[in-house]
Scaffold this active site. Sequence first.
Site, PDB file in Angstrom:
ATOM      1  N   HIS A 111       4.197  -2.485  -7.917  1.00 15.41           N
ATOM      2  CA  HIS A 111       3.939  -2.427  -9.204  1.00 15.41           C
ATOM      3  C   HIS A 111       2.331  -1.973  -9.225  1.00 15.41           C
ATOM      4  CE1 HIS A 111       1.260  -5.720  -6.422  1.00 15.41           C
ATOM      5  NE2 HIS A 111       0.718  -4.859  -5.905  1.00 15.41           N
ATOM      6  N   HIS A 120      -5.054  -9.140  -7.627  1.00 15.69           N
ATOM      7  CA  HIS A 120      -6.507  -7.787  -7.513  1.00 15.69           C
ATOM      8  C   HIS A 120      -8.173  -7.717  -7.493  1.00 15.69           C
ATOM      9  CE1 HIS A 120      -2.106  -5.990  -7.563  1.00 15.69           C
ATOM     10  NE2 HIS A 120      -2.627  -4.871  -6.117  1.00 15.69           N
ATOM     11  N   HIS A 123       0.848   3.485   0.730  1.00 13.71           N
ATOM     12  CA  HIS A 123      -0.253   3.945  -0.472  1.00 13.71           C
ATOM     13  C   HIS A 123      -1.423   4.238   0.696  1.00 13.71           C
ATOM     14  CE1 HIS A 123       0.252   0.010  -1.975  1.00 13.71           C
ATOM     15  NE2 HIS A 123      -0.913  -0.300  -2.963  1.00 13.71           N
ATOM     16  N   GLU A 171       1.339  -4.439   1.510  1.00 14.78           N
ATOM     17  CA  GLU A 171       1.298  -5.340   0.744  1.00 14.78           C
ATOM     18  C   GLU A 171       2.930  -5.499   0.670  1.00 14.78           C
ATOM     19  OE1 GLU A 171      -1.781  -3.803  -3.280  1.00 14.78           O
ATOM     20  OE2 GLU A 171       0.896  -2.868  -2.845  1.00 14.78           O
TER      21      GLU A 171
END
Length: 298
Positions: free
Chosen positions: A27, A74, A208, A255
């Site tokens: 996402h 977030h 990431h 995540e």
Amino acid sequence: MGEHAAGQTGAAGAGQARITASVYTSHVPAIGAAIDLGKTEEAYWKPLFAGYEPSKQWMRENKPDVVFLVYNDHATSFDLGVIPTFAIGTAAEFEPADEGYGPRPVPKVFGHPELASHIAQSVIQQDFDLTIVNDLKVDHGLTVPMNLLFGSPDAWPVKVIPFHVNVVQYPVPSGARCFALGQAIRRAIESYDQPLKVQIWGTGGMSHQLQGPRAGLINKAWDNQFLDRLIAEPGELAKVPHIEYVREAGSEGIELVMWLIARGAMADVAGGAAPKLRHRFFHVPASNTAVGHLILEN
């Protein structure tokens, strides 16, 4: 017994809700920016969006009534003042959040309060502590996956139950806990007495890292091994400890435990048939992130 017990057998009745498929996707916020700014045909972005075209066609042919969408907020609806580990959105509608540049130009998300409340009641009775949220703004963690699978319509064609997982502030839930939670969610959905088609989506990742000396880390080999194992041996994959995610997939690679919630909700985990792989896609980079995507049908 009652409400959630009816779903314990692992097979939904003809008049009950059922999980038809699970969808997994990154996402990345830059994907949303590329859509909003009309950059999807640019050389950098075109290969990524091409990878989702088969998924859009599949979705047109297999549109559910409800998407149970697992994502992480977030620091928009939940900041450091309140950080729920698991939170379910039970409202009738959810506005796009302002993430610093104004709300994204995407449709309002409409929920399914009745099913969401049923899931909350059932899952809490199965000893998972959920935070029930009746006032929630949804950020790119939810809206980017919606764009990737449905494009940019004037209104979303499905109802959505947002399910937030804390993977931002340690301590975060383990893969094993998330996998078990997915099983509880399946039992909850299958015990709902309306013939709804439900998809469960796991979002976020893949490898990431956004800060520190390893900023920009992408581990293609590990990511693809994760996809292999998610399909073939999710129970073993769920045992992977946090430190491996951080070491191999970067600080934000954690995540991926959210994908295990969606995978735990599939029928084979409860003794049913193996899911059918309908699409698999992997692409690097999108901004500074590896993008992974799977569709598994029950």
